[in-house]
Design an enzyme around this catalytic site. Structure first.
Site, PDB file in Angstrom:
ATOM      1  N   GLY A 172       0.834  -1.211   0.000  1.00 15.94           N
ATOM      2  CA  GLY A 172       0.000   0.000   0.000  1.00 15.94           C
ATOM      3  C   GLY A 172       0.858   1.245   0.000  1.00 15.94           C
ATOM      4  O   GLY A 172       1.964   1.241   0.543  1.00 15.94           O
ATOM      5  N   ILE A 179       1.839   2.903   7.248  1.00 19.54           N
ATOM      6  CA  ILE A 179       1.111   3.752   8.191  1.00 19.54           C
ATOM      7  C   ILE A 179       0.779   2.960   9.447  1.00 19.54           C
ATOM      8  O   ILE A 179       0.512   3.531  10.490  1.00 19.54           O
ATOM      9  CB  ILE A 179      -0.191   4.334   7.582  1.00 19.54           C
ATOM     10  CG1 ILE A 179      -1.183   3.228   7.217  1.00 19.54           C
ATOM     11  CG2 ILE A 179       0.113   5.217   6.388  1.00 19.54           C
ATOM     12  CD1 ILE A 179      -2.601   3.744   6.970  1.00 19.54           C
ATOM     13  N   ASP A 180       0.800   1.615   9.346  1.00 20.52           N
ATOM     14  CA  ASP A 180       0.372   0.762  10.477  1.00 20.52           C
ATOM     15  C   ASP A 180       1.404   0.731  11.614  1.00 20.52           C
ATOM     16  O   ASP A 180       1.069   0.348  12.733  1.00 20.52           O
ATOM     17  CB  ASP A 180       0.132  -0.676  10.011  1.00 20.52           C
ATOM     18  CG  ASP A 180      -0.878  -0.762   8.877  1.00 20.52           C
ATOM     19  OD1 ASP A 180      -1.691   0.164   8.747  1.00 20.52           O
ATOM     20  OD2 ASP A 180      -0.830  -1.757   8.127  1.00 20.52           O
ATOM     21  N   ARG A 195      -4.388  -2.619  10.310  1.00 15.81           N
ATOM     22  CA  ARG A 195      -4.396  -4.087  10.248  1.00 15.81           C
ATOM     23  C   ARG A 195      -4.432  -4.685  11.658  1.00 15.81           C
ATOM     24  O   ARG A 195      -5.326  -4.344  12.402  1.00 15.81           O
ATOM     25  CB  ARG A 195      -3.220  -4.623   9.412  1.00 15.81           C
ATOM     26  CG  ARG A 195      -3.394  -4.314   7.918  1.00 15.81           C
ATOM     27  CD  ARG A 195      -2.675  -5.284   7.021  1.00 15.81           C
ATOM     28  NE  ARG A 195      -3.312  -6.576   6.964  1.00 15.81           N
ATOM     29  CZ  ARG A 195      -4.370  -6.888   6.215  1.00 15.81           C
ATOM     30  NH1 ARG A 195      -4.913  -5.991   5.434  1.00 15.81           N
ATOM     31  NH2 ARG A 195      -4.882  -8.102   6.224  1.00 15.81           N
ATOM     32  N   ARG A 241     -23.309   7.332  14.812  1.00 14.81           N
ATOM     33  CA  ARG A 241     -22.899   7.501  13.421  1.00 14.81           C
ATOM     34  C   ARG A 241     -21.512   6.878  13.267  1.00 14.81           C
ATOM     35  O   ARG A 241     -20.738   6.847  14.236  1.00 14.81           O
ATOM     36  CB  ARG A 241     -22.815   8.989  13.038  1.00 14.81           C
ATOM     37  CG  ARG A 241     -24.155   9.684  12.970  1.00 14.81           C
ATOM     38  CD  ARG A 241     -24.989   9.204  11.783  1.00 14.81           C
ATOM     39  NE  ARG A 241     -26.243   9.932  11.660  1.00 14.81           N
ATOM     40  CZ  ARG A 241     -27.409   9.556  12.201  1.00 14.81           C
ATOM     41  NH1 ARG A 241     -27.465   8.437  12.914  1.00 14.81           N
ATOM     42  NH2 ARG A 241     -28.501  10.264  12.017  1.00 14.81           N
ATOM     43  N   HIS A 250      -8.767   5.241   3.274  1.00 13.51           N
ATOM     44  CA  HIS A 250      -7.535   5.621   2.572  1.00 13.51           C
ATOM     45  C   HIS A 250      -7.164   7.088   2.734  1.00 13.51           C
ATOM     46  O   HIS A 250      -6.086   7.496   2.283  1.00 13.51           O
ATOM     47  CB  HIS A 250      -7.641   5.226   1.104  1.00 13.51           C
ATOM     48  CG  HIS A 250      -7.694   3.734   0.940  1.00 13.51           C
ATOM     49  ND1 HIS A 250      -8.855   3.027   1.130  1.00 13.51           N
ATOM     50  CD2 HIS A 250      -6.728   2.839   0.686  1.00 13.51           C
ATOM     51  CE1 HIS A 250      -8.610   1.741   0.978  1.00 13.51           C
ATOM     52  NE2 HIS A 250      -7.326   1.593   0.704  1.00 13.51           N
ATOM     53  N   LEU A 251      -8.030   7.877   3.395  1.00 10.59           N
ATOM     54  CA  LEU A 251      -7.617   9.253   3.720  1.00 10.59           C
ATOM     55  C   LEU A 251      -6.310   9.222   4.506  1.00 10.59           C
ATOM     56  O   LEU A 251      -5.473  10.118   4.387  1.00 10.59           O
ATOM     57  CB  LEU A 251      -8.672   9.918   4.603  1.00 10.59           C
ATOM     58  CG  LEU A 251      -9.852  10.607   3.928  1.00 10.59           C
ATOM     59  CD1 LEU A 251     -10.788  11.144   4.990  1.00 10.59           C
ATOM     60  CD2 LEU A 251      -9.342  11.733   3.043  1.00 10.59           C
TER      61      LEU A 251
HETATM   62  O1  F6P Z   1      -1.014  -1.712   5.485  1.00  4.96           O
HETATM   63  C1  F6P Z   1      -1.508  -0.461   5.184  1.00  4.96           C
HETATM   64  C2  F6P Z   1      -2.983  -0.487   4.992  1.00  4.96           C
HETATM   65  O2  F6P Z   1      -3.425   0.825   4.735  1.00  4.96           O
HETATM   66  C3  F6P Z   1      -3.765  -1.122   6.148  1.00  4.96           C
HETATM   67  O3  F6P Z   1      -3.889  -0.249   7.233  1.00  4.96           O
HETATM   68  C4  F6P Z   1      -5.069  -1.490   5.458  1.00  4.96           C
HETATM   69  O4  F6P Z   1      -5.701  -2.583   6.083  1.00  4.96           O
HETATM   70  C5  F6P Z   1      -4.596  -1.891   4.087  1.00  4.96           C
HETATM   71  O5  F6P Z   1      -3.338  -1.279   3.874  1.00  4.96           O
HETATM   72  C6  F6P Z   1      -5.554  -1.503   2.982  1.00  4.96           C
HETATM   73  O6  F6P Z   1      -5.015  -1.914   1.776  1.00  4.96           O
HETATM   74  P1  F6P Z   1      -5.647  -1.657   0.347  1.00  4.96           P
HETATM   75  O7  F6P Z   1      -4.750  -0.674  -0.330  1.00  4.96           O
HETATM   76  O8  F6P Z   1      -5.611  -2.984  -0.315  1.00  4.96           O
HETATM   77  O9  F6P Z   1      -7.036  -1.137   0.518  1.00  4.96           O
END
Ligand code: F6P
Length: 358
Positions: free
Chosen positions: A10, A137-138, A182, A276, A282-283
């Site tokens: 990612g 980012i994780d 994750r 809510r 993805h932001l």
């Molecule tokens: O590992 C980075 C990450 O943004 C995770 O936090 C998330 O679960 C995953 O990638 C999402 O990946 P994709 O780009 O496949 O939606």
């Protein structure tokens, strides 16, 4: 020397800062740098472009990666469509090794998370001179105190919580914010603390919905008629399971997500309060990197080029304060870095009254 650079998995803020620093450092040594496009797919299909200092000018502040990336190009489990239309995983790592030689590369700098670094280690074991740079980012990669991109993602989470507070308060609602990460709760805990969350649910601490509801009631008793609940995408209930968005696909990791909705529905059922859900998604992966990530990315990129210069392959650059050093890739991959249950981070959060739903 002629070295290749790729970004895999990612995308993540400050990837371009890393590429820029590695290229500038390599150029200072008089090396040629080849950009490999879209992660390991570029090595499978020989898709490359020259990377000189002119190509990396003006990219420091840009999110994403100028090289492109994919999380579906593992050469050891490459998704391949066979007769009948089914997609299966095939080991095409020998092709990648052959392409690496064909491109006349002397070394590879692989920038990525645990998936990309795992592939880098396996290619190293097959004889490829590889250096890794930890990206995600994780923040779940061991051996380094922090990965680049994490700080920016946490800031995005914190910014969202700042904004959600006022609307939650105005409407006396519970707002559940699902964040990425994750199987690690780093983003949830840090953005939750910084953004004043009342309850934070993370994969390291399976939650009890009754306890989550109790944290909402406790605030009601204090005259606070709204609550902010941060849920890591990998959080799961005691005795329950992680929520996945869709079934596992060949050649890629299964996507997480959906737990925020489940928690919100349960809160409404247990407390009667209107809820809510905001899924940050993805932001958290985009936008200009923070100052911290630009500096760390620059240090990592330059340090990786220095490792190549010393011929120290099979290693990953790592922040081991106060300096960027290096560690063996195989040691890093042995265990995912999660939030320690006895950390002062969690202790301090609990001390100020944040519930972890346990
Ligand atoms: O590992 C980075 C990450 O943004 C995770 O936090 C998330 O679960 C995953 O990638 C999402 O990946 P994709 O780009 O496949 O939606």
């Amino acid at each position: 020397m002629r070295i290749g650079i790729l970004t895999g998995g990612g995308d993540c803020p400050a990837l371009n800062a890393v590429i820029r620093a590695a290229v500038k450092t390599a150029a200072g040594y008089g090396w040629d740098v080849v950009g490999i496009e879209e992660g390991f797919d570029g090595l499978v299909h020989c898709r490359t472009r020259p990377l000189g200092t002119a190509n990396v000018s003006g990219i420091l502040h840009l999110g994403g990666t100028i090289l492109g990336t994919t999380n579906a190009a593992n050469p050891f489990a490459y998704p391949t469509v066979i007769a009948g239309g089914e997609t299966v995983e095939r080991d095409i790592s020998d092709t990648v090794m052959a392409n690496f030689r064909k491109m006349e590369l002397d070394a590879l700098i692989a920038i990525g998370g645990d998936g990309t670094l795992g592939i880098a280690q396996k290619l190293y074991e097959k004889g490829m001179p590889v250096v890794g740079i930890p990206k995600t980012i994780d923040n779940d990669i061991g051996g380094t105190v922090i990965t680049f991109g994490f700080d920016t993602a946490v800031n995005t989470g914190r910014d969202a919580l700042d904004k959600l507070h006022t609307t939650a308060e105005s409407h006396r609602r519970v707002i559940v914010v699902e964040v990425m990460g994750r199987n690690a709760g780093w983003i949830a805990v840090n953005s939750g603390i910084a953004g004043g969350a009342d309850c934070i649910l993370i994969p390291e601490i399976p939650y009890d919905l009754e306890k989550v509801a109790e944290s909402v009631f406790a605030r009601e008793r204090q005259g606070k008629h709204f609550s902010i609940v941060v849920v890591a995408e990998g959080a799961f209930p005691k005795g329950g399971f992680i929520t996945h968005r869709d079934p596992k696909q060949a050649g890629r990791e299964q996507r997480l997500g959906g737990v925020g909705e489940q928690v919100a529905e349960a809160i409404t059922a247990l407390t009667g309060k209107e809820t809510r859900v905001v899924v940050l998604g993805h932001l958290q992966r985009g936008g200009p990197p923070t100052t911290f990530d630009r500096v760390l990315g620059t240090r990592f990129g330059a340090a990786a080029a220095r490792l190549v210069r010393k011929g120290e392959y099979g290693r990953m650059v790592a922040l081991i304060p106060p300096d960027v050093e290096s560690v063996l890739l195989k040691d890093v991959l042995a265990k995912r870095k999660t939030v320690p249950l006895d950390s002062d981070l969690l202790l301090s959060a609990r001390d100020i009254g944040i519930s972890f739903g346990d």
